[in-house]
Design a protein around this motif. Structure first.
Motif, PDB file in Angstrom:
ATOM      1  N   ILE A  28       0.852  -1.192   0.000  1.00 43.88           N
ATOM      2  CA  ILE A  28       0.000   0.000   0.000  1.00 43.88           C
ATOM      3  C   ILE A  28       0.889   1.242   0.000  1.00 43.88           C
ATOM      4  O   ILE A  28       2.089   1.160   0.276  1.00 43.88           O
ATOM      5  N   PRO A  29       0.333   2.409  -0.310  1.00 45.53           N
ATOM      6  CA  PRO A  29       1.144   3.629  -0.281  1.00 45.53           C
ATOM      7  C   PRO A  29       1.725   3.899   1.101  1.00 45.53           C
ATOM      8  O   PRO A  29       1.045   3.712   2.113  1.00 45.53           O
ATOM      9  N   ALA A  30       2.969   4.298   1.142  1.00 46.02           N
ATOM     10  CA  ALA A  30       3.593   4.712   2.403  1.00 46.02           C
ATOM     11  C   ALA A  30       3.213   6.166   2.690  1.00 46.02           C
ATOM     12  O   ALA A  30       2.841   6.915   1.786  1.00 46.02           O
ATOM     13  N   PRO A  31       3.285   6.596   3.949  1.00 49.33           N
ATOM     14  CA  PRO A  31       3.030   8.007   4.257  1.00 49.33           C
ATOM     15  C   PRO A  31       3.976   8.909   3.465  1.00 49.33           C
ATOM     16  O   PRO A  31       5.157   8.582   3.297  1.00 49.33           O
ATOM     17  N   ARG A  32       3.460  10.025   2.981  1.00 51.39           N
ATOM     18  CA  ARG A  32       4.259  10.955   2.172  1.00 51.39           C
ATOM     19  C   ARG A  32       4.724  12.121   3.024  1.00 51.39           C
ATOM     20  O   ARG A  32       3.945  12.716   3.764  1.00 51.39           O
ATOM     21  N   VAL A  33       5.998  12.438   2.927  1.00 51.59           N
ATOM     22  CA  VAL A  33       6.564  13.537   3.705  1.00 51.59           C
ATOM     23  C   VAL A  33       5.847  14.840   3.402  1.00 51.59           C
ATOM     24  O   VAL A  33       5.558  15.640   4.313  1.00 51.59           O
ATOM     25  N   GLU A  34       5.506  15.052   2.125  1.00 48.63           N
ATOM     26  CA  GLU A  34       4.859  16.308   1.742  1.00 48.63           C
ATOM     27  C   GLU A  34       3.460  16.455   2.331  1.00 48.63           C
ATOM     28  O   GLU A  34       2.916  17.568   2.374  1.00 48.63           O
ATOM     29  N   ASP A  35       2.852  15.356   2.784  1.00 51.81           N
ATOM     30  CA  ASP A  35       1.519  15.418   3.389  1.00 51.81           C
ATOM     31  C   ASP A  35       1.567  15.497   4.913  1.00 51.81           C
ATOM     32  O   ASP A  35       0.516  15.544   5.567  1.00 51.81           O
ATOM     33  N   LEU A  36       2.768  15.500   5.471  1.00 51.65           N
ATOM     34  CA  LEU A  36       2.914  15.477   6.926  1.00 51.65           C
ATOM     35  C   LEU A  36       2.483  16.816   7.518  1.00 51.65           C
ATOM     36  O   LEU A  36       3.012  17.866   7.150  1.00 51.65           O
TER      37      LEU A  36
END
Length: 341
Positions: A28-36
């Protein structure tokens, strides 16, 4: 600031409720730094604690969002941070509804998270965090346990049960009576620090409640007075006996239902001994940052000083999460189960 985080990760999302066969590792998609968000961090999980709550959520017996990754606690390394209190590379442990059966977890400012002292490894942290916070929360806030109290802990050989025994005895200083289902498990409970152990066979008791082994055991150990508090997680099979084991103005603190939900009952039943009945949820504690931080500050020194440890019953790779659930539901485990990522 961040480390390199891949676009995808291995994880176990709850795609539907059911038996252990629904636990499947997916990409599955990993957490994105830009969305933190501001105040958030991303943790690369190393050790994940398996809790009975996870099994209840998997089965649909406790609410959980379909499609969300399972898991309530893990320890690992900060991979990205927008929180001034944490930097990339910090060793941390975290918990609550964050989805930890995964390589990476995004945590915002409302979740419980703490830095690990150098002398606490990832397995130890994952084994002690939720159990320790839950125990301290129950003792400090749900009951107000003091050294002069006699307390009863059911399912005392399990992960949270051993935590309650240790914290109740070594941190609070109360007299602790542990309850478990066999002689072998009784040895585990005694090793955890219980003053006495009452053995209660698994299953529903149908006789006179005063002849129930829990009631007879507790009343015998307290000269007929009963316990100041019972910390009860078995549910349907032990609820009536736990009530009957209390002293006048005793406290019943429920926090689980491994044998099934307690059927509805008339609240006037509590009047016979003026009993206080309480359901404890760790998530209510975590909603208050000050309360959470106070518990965290008390927990880690207790772990470092050996006042609170957790027996790790078994470790599993993420791909064997189904077996971990089978083991925790069967009652065969006595101690904490850990997934390695």
């Amino acid at each position: 600031m961040s480390a390199t985080i891949p676009a995808t990760q291995r994880a176990i999302p709850l795609t539907k409720t059911g038996d252990i066969s629904v636990l499947k590792v997916e990409s599955i998609p990993a957490p994105r730094v830009e969305d933190l968000p501001e105040g958030g961090i991303i943790v690369q999980n190393k050790s994940v604690g398996v809790n009975f709550l996870d099994a209840l959520q998997r089965k649909g017996a406790f609410p959980y969002e379909i499609g969300k990754v399972l898991g309530t606690e893990a320890a690992g390394v900060v991979a990205a941070s927008r929180n001034p209190n944490f930097k990339v590379g910090d060793r941390v442990v975290h918990g609550t509804y964050v989805g930890t059966y995964s390589e990476y977890t995004q945590i915002d400012s409302t979740h419980a998270v703490g830095k690990l002292p150098d002398d606490i490894d990832f397995d130890t942290a994952a084994a002690t965090f939720i159990a320790g916070l839950t125990s301290l929360g129950m003792f400090r806030f749900s009951h107000g346990t003091k050294p002069e109290h006699t307390i009863v802990i059911t399912a005392a050989a399990g992960g949270v049960g051993q935590a309650l025994v240790q914290v109740g005895k070594n941190v609070i200083g109360a007299r602790v009576i542990g309850v478990t289902s066999s002689e072998d498990k009784a040895k585990v409970v005694k090793a955890a620090g219980a003053d006495e152990v009452v053995i209660v066979p698994r299953g529903k008791f149908t006789g006179d409640i005063n002849e129930h082994p829990l009631v007879k055991g507790v009343m015998g150990l307290t000269n007929g007075k009963g316990a100041d508090a019972v910390f009860e997680s078995v549910g349907a099979d032990l609820f009536d006996a736990a009530l009957a084991s209390l002293a006048i103005y005793g406290h019943m603190v429920n926090f689980g239902n491994s044998s099934g939900m307690v059927p509805p009952f008339e609240i006037t039943r509590l009047s016979a001994k003026n009993v206080n009945l309480h359901w404890h949820s760790m998530f209510a504690d975590y909603a208050d940052a000050d309360r959470t931080n106070a518990i965290v500050k008390e927990l880690f020194p207790a772990v470092s000083q050996g006042k609170f440890t957790q027996t790790i019953f078994k470790t599993y790779p993420l791909e064997e999460a189904a077996q971990a659930h089978a083991d925790i539901e069967s009652g065969a485990s006595h101690g904490k189960l850990i997934l390695h990522i």
